[in-house]
Design a protein around this motif. Structure first.
Motif, PDB file in Angstrom:
ATOM      1  N   ARG A 252      -8.560  12.170 -63.375  1.00 13.43           N
ATOM      2  CA  ARG A 252      -8.693  10.388 -63.034  1.00 13.43           C
ATOM      3  C   ARG A 252      -9.761   9.779 -63.728  1.00 13.43           C
ATOM      4  O   ARG A 252     -10.482  10.037 -63.991  1.00 13.43           O
ATOM      5  CB  ARG A 252     -10.016  10.205 -61.824  1.00 13.43           C
ATOM      6  N   THR A 253      -9.107   9.285 -63.780  1.00 15.05           N
ATOM      7  CA  THR A 253      -9.301   7.751 -65.148  1.00 15.05           C
ATOM      8  C   THR A 253     -10.218   6.458 -64.168  1.00 15.05           C
ATOM      9  O   THR A 253      -9.431   5.677 -63.459  1.00 15.05           O
ATOM     10  CB  THR A 253      -8.800   7.331 -66.070  1.00 15.05           C
ATOM     11  N   VAL A 254     -11.783   6.189 -65.350  1.00 11.91           N
ATOM     12  CA  VAL A 254     -12.389   5.525 -64.070  1.00 11.91           C
ATOM     13  C   VAL A 254     -12.820   5.053 -65.395  1.00 11.91           C
ATOM     14  O   VAL A 254     -13.747   5.185 -66.207  1.00 11.91           O
ATOM     15  CB  VAL A 254     -13.751   5.632 -63.162  1.00 11.91           C
ATOM     16  N   PHE A 255     -13.062   2.928 -65.608  1.00 13.59           N
ATOM     17  CA  PHE A 255     -14.082   2.538 -65.973  1.00 13.59           C
ATOM     18  C   PHE A 255     -13.608   3.141 -67.795  1.00 13.59           C
ATOM     19  O   PHE A 255     -14.336   3.518 -68.856  1.00 13.59           O
ATOM     20  CB  PHE A 255     -15.153   2.591 -66.137  1.00 13.59           C
ATOM     21  N   GLY A 256     -11.899   3.906 -68.332  1.00 15.22           N
ATOM     22  CA  GLY A 256     -11.446   4.458 -69.622  1.00 15.22           C
ATOM     23  C   GLY A 256     -12.144   5.959 -69.672  1.00 15.22           C
ATOM     24  O   GLY A 256     -12.226   6.327 -70.664  1.00 15.22           O
TER      25      GLY A 256
END
Length: 386
Positions: A274-278
């Motif tokens: 999961r990618t969050v804020f890059g």
């Protein structure tokens, strides 16, 4: 997540654990969502558990078992609990509550009649203890059984009974008041075969979790069974089944440990992807701390049930340790289910993800086979303060 080889289990147990984990991943997990959605116990999967010999694990070879021990059984239950608690509880209840009382307290004739099919997974037995007014207070049992012309006549009801209505359920062992002894209520246990006139299995419960587990209320109205269907000594029903429940608490702790580990595995995998804020979610320190705490709970829970199981297998007292294990592991399962759901965010609220199922399923681990409040009472009594 945790290397089982670090627990000094022995190669035979490790091989069994690996076998069941592979079976769980390849056969059970792909079926779990649909079984949960349709609230259906997949009987072909149950049959495959029998083919693997899992129902006979802790029983001697001379009665048709695999000659293993309780630790080995619990490793199998833990492996299944990682991916599907409904399948894991089906095995746990079948062994601990169905077959074990027959093996432990039955006559030679009762063992010969019931054990071969039970230990092969061709049949299931159920354990009828809980009633609407008798849960933690098992001595409040209201179901009665009286002798009449060489037969027990059983009247009453039971609730929340696992494995009681499957196509291969052959009997339920019922606790019932059979009279008085020394001014106290006498409770005995009686085997009631499925299909006996007057014995009715009610509709399956609409449960919060364990949707694929077979669970029903039962009623008995003038049910007549032979006098020789008494299981164990008359008047020893509660005492005998308290010992059975002690063992069952170890197995429930193993199931809960598996659930906690399943949540951890899913959360770690999701956090990495999961990618969050890059950046990957797993790079966030808060997430790392959450996952580390989940790992701690799994390890501690496994140590607790392994210790209790080894005491049991060694013929040593284990009542308190079983209570500690059940308390520790069920708390771990609930906490890890909550944390895993939070890691998944909105996806954790979707039933297609295993963590959502674990979140619903794990609550009953704090209630079944003795509530966690009962476990605290057992531990307090051991400390001499209750």
């Amino acid at each position: 997540m945790i290397d089982l080889s670090t627990y000094d289990l022995g190669e035979d147990r490790l091989e069994l654990a690996r076998l069941v984990r592979a079976f769980a991943d390849e056969v059970v997990a792909p079926r779990a969502y649909e079984a949960d959605r349709t609230k259906t116990l997949p009987m072909d999967v149950v049959a495959q558990l029998g083919d693997l010999g899992l129902f006979g694990l802790p029983f001697p070879e001379e009665v048709g078992g695999q000659g293993g021990d309780y630790t080995t059984l619990c490793l199998a239950i833990e492996a299944l609990g990682r991916v599907d608690q409904s399948i894991a509880i089906t095995l746990e209840a079948a062994v601990s509550l169905g077959a074990m009382p027959i093996h432990r307290f039955g006559t030679d004739a009762q063992r010969a009649q019931w054990l071969p099919d039970l230990l092969a997974g061709r049949a299931l037995g159920a354990f009828g203890l809980t009633e609407p007014e008798a849960g933690s207070d098992a001595a409040a049992t209201r179901t009665t059984a009286r002798l009449d012309a060489g037969e027990w006549v059983v009247d009453g009801s039971k609730q929340f009974i696992t494995n009681s209505g499957t196509p291969i359920t052959r009997f339920v062992t019922v606790t019932a008041v059979t009279g008085e002894r020394d001014g106290r209520t006498e409770i005995s246990t009686i085997i009631v075969p499925s299909g006996t006139p007057g014995f009715a299995v009610g509709p399956a419960y609409d449960k919060v979790g364990w949707h694929a587990s077979d669970t029903h209320p039962l009623s008995f109205s003038g049910v007549r069974v032979p006098e020789e269907n008494l299981l164990g000594e008359r008047g020893r029903g509660i005492a005998n089944f308290l010992h059975i429940l002690d063992e069952g608490r170890i197995a429930i702790a193993a199931l809960a440990t598996g659930a906690a580990e399943g949540c951890l595995e899913a959360a770690v995998d999701y956090a990495r992807r999961r990618t969050v804020f890059g950046a990957a979610l797993s790079t966030r320190q808060h997430t790392q701390f959450v996952l580390a705490a989940m790992q701690q709970r799994v390890h501690t829970a496994r140590l607790a049930w392994l210790h209790a199981a080894r005491l049991r297998d060694g013929g040593k007292p284990f009542t308190t340790e079983a209570a500690v294990a059940k308390l520790t592991a069920s708390d771990a399962a609930m906490a890890n289910a909550r944390d895993a759901t939070q890691v998944f965010g909105g996806n954790g609220f979707m039933n297609e993800y295993p963590v959502a199922r674990h979140y619903r399923d794990s609550k009953i681990l704090e209630i079944g086979e003795g509530t966690n409040e009962v476990q605290l009472l057992v531990i307090a009594r051991a400390l001499g303060v209750a």
